[in-house]
Enzyme design. Structure first.
Site, PDB file in Angstrom:
ATOM      1  N   ALA A 121      47.571 114.610  21.646  1.00 46.46           N
ATOM      2  CA  ALA A 121      46.422 114.016  22.496  1.00 46.46           C
ATOM      3  C   ALA A 121      46.257 115.274  23.316  1.00 46.46           C
ATOM      4  CB  ALA A 121      46.755 112.878  23.133  1.00 46.46           C
ATOM      5  N   ALA A 123      43.529 117.053  24.889  1.00 47.33           N
ATOM      6  CA  ALA A 123      42.586 117.390  26.146  1.00 47.33           C
ATOM      7  C   ALA A 123      43.349 116.861  27.439  1.00 47.33           C
ATOM      8  CB  ALA A 123      41.394 116.783  25.909  1.00 47.33           C
ATOM      9  N   GLY A 126      46.215 121.260  29.473  1.00 43.17           N
ATOM     10  CA  GLY A 126      47.162 121.824  30.443  1.00 43.17           C
ATOM     11  C   GLY A 126      48.673 122.114  29.811  1.00 43.17           C
ATOM     12  N   ASP A 193      51.476 113.070  24.705  1.00 47.15           N
ATOM     13  CA  ASP A 193      51.438 112.775  25.889  1.00 47.15           C
ATOM     14  C   ASP A 193      50.235 111.613  25.793  1.00 47.15           C
ATOM     15  OD1 ASP A 193      51.588 112.943  28.687  1.00 47.15           O
ATOM     16  OD2 ASP A 193      49.895 113.590  29.134  1.00 47.15           O
ATOM     17  N   CYS A 247      52.055 108.629  31.835  1.00 47.21           N
ATOM     18  CA  CYS A 247      51.934 108.665  33.225  1.00 47.21           C
ATOM     19  C   CYS A 247      51.647 107.385  33.859  1.00 47.21           C
ATOM     20  CB  CYS A 247      50.802 109.631  33.866  1.00 47.21           C
ATOM     21  SG  CYS A 247      49.425 109.236  33.105  1.00 47.21           S
TER      22      CYS A 247
END
Length: 323
Positions: A121, A123, A126, A193, A247
């Site tokens: 995933a 995009a 980073g 992520d 997150c």
């Protein structure tokens, strides 16, 4: 209508604070304080494109920075994000603006040169670009993103940051192993992520940051997380490592997903995680009525503080099945 909206946001803030207190009864006051304060601008130097000259240019522009707690990471002590974005270092892909917590997953992936890596995933890129910086762009990375706009941003960042050894796919990562049978047990390292409820992005002094927050996680979101982590399982080769991260504070999206995968697969084991930062605790093995596999003590929760936002990390190894 104005009053009802204001009450609704106040109620949400109260519920968020209560949730944090239930999760972290010993430190919740510090956490609530930390997510009520603005975080400093942070970045890492992209070593594929730059080095010490980046810091020299920032100094010339009157921007003062301090070394951060992670490799190639820095905290801006004087200067704004806009001022950094105006520098040639930023515009030439030598600087990647990024929160410290978001820098953590690639650091525990144990990626090496010549590894074949999947960012499921990916995009805005980073973590993909950080992975390639770690290996000097000598690993091959396959980046997956289903949203066309985010896909273009991902492609732009990979190119700006000097990543050459990559493949990028515009599709849903959930169906990757079905749509690409050549990827069955193919990757040595996988980073997921996962899309999540982003409770780590809540800033209590900014009501917009929690206007859409809900006490219970979206069932659709959890289906997505399960679909993606199962896709990661099928595309990870035996002996390979998968890092799952979010997150969010949310138990259901963190320990709940990890425990679910362990029960579904039988040949995934959790590995210990060493981060070298103080603001962490082990993942939960029990919370209220939920009881998880005891090995979830090896997962990590990042506790919000002055530099880090809330984050969750789990590191799996796929075990060879004995016949």
């Amino acid at each position: 209508m104005k009053n009802s909206q204001k009450i609704s946001l106040l109620e949400k803030r109260t519920l968020i604070e209560e949730k944090i207190r239930s999760l972290y009864p010993d430190t919740y006051r510090k956490i609530i304080h930390s997510i009520s304060q603005a975080k400093p601008t942070t970045f890492r130097i992209n070593t594929l494109n730059g080095g010490a000259e980046v810091l020299e240019e920032l100094t010339e522009h009157g921007i003062q920075v301090q070394k951060g707690p992670l490799p190639n990471s820095y905290v801006v002590k004087k200067g704004s994000q806009k001022e950094i974005e105006a520098t040639s270092g930023y515009q030439n892909g030598k600087i990647y603006l990024q929160e410290f917590s978001s820098m953590l997953p690639p650091l525990i992936l144990d990626v090496e040169k010549n590894h074949i890596v999947l960012d499921l995933a990916a995009a805005p890129g980073g973590k993909s670009t950080e992975i390639q910086a770690i290996t000097g762009d000598e690993s091959k990375i396959v980046c997956v993103e289903k949203n066309p706009i985010r896909f273009e941003r991902l492609k732009y960042n990979l190119e700006l940051q000097g990543v050459k050894n990559y493949e990028i796919l515009l599709e849903n990562g959930i169906g990757l192993y079905k749509n690409h049978p050549e990827y069955s047990e193919y990757f040595e390292r996988i980073l997921l992520d996962a899309p999540c409820s982003n409770e780590g992005g809540i800033h209590l002094s900014e009501p917009k940051s929690y206007a859409s927050w809900d006490l219970k996680p979206s069932k659709e979101l959890m289906r997505t997380q399960k679909g993606l982590i199962m896709s990661a399982y099928h595309t990870l080769r035996p002996g390979g490592i998968l890092v799952y991260s979010t997150c969010t504070f949310c138990i259901e999206e963190n320990e709940g997903i990890v425990d679910w995968l362990l029960k579904q697969t039988q040949n995934m084991e959790l590995l210990p995680i060493s981060l070298g930062i103080p603001n962490t605790i082990p993942g939960f093995t029990k919370f209220t009525e939920d009881i998880f596999h005891p090995s979830l003590v090896r997962t990590k929760r990042i506790i919000p503080d002055a530099l880090f936002t809330a984050f969750f990390l789990a590191k799996f190894r796929k075990v060879m099945i004995q016949i």
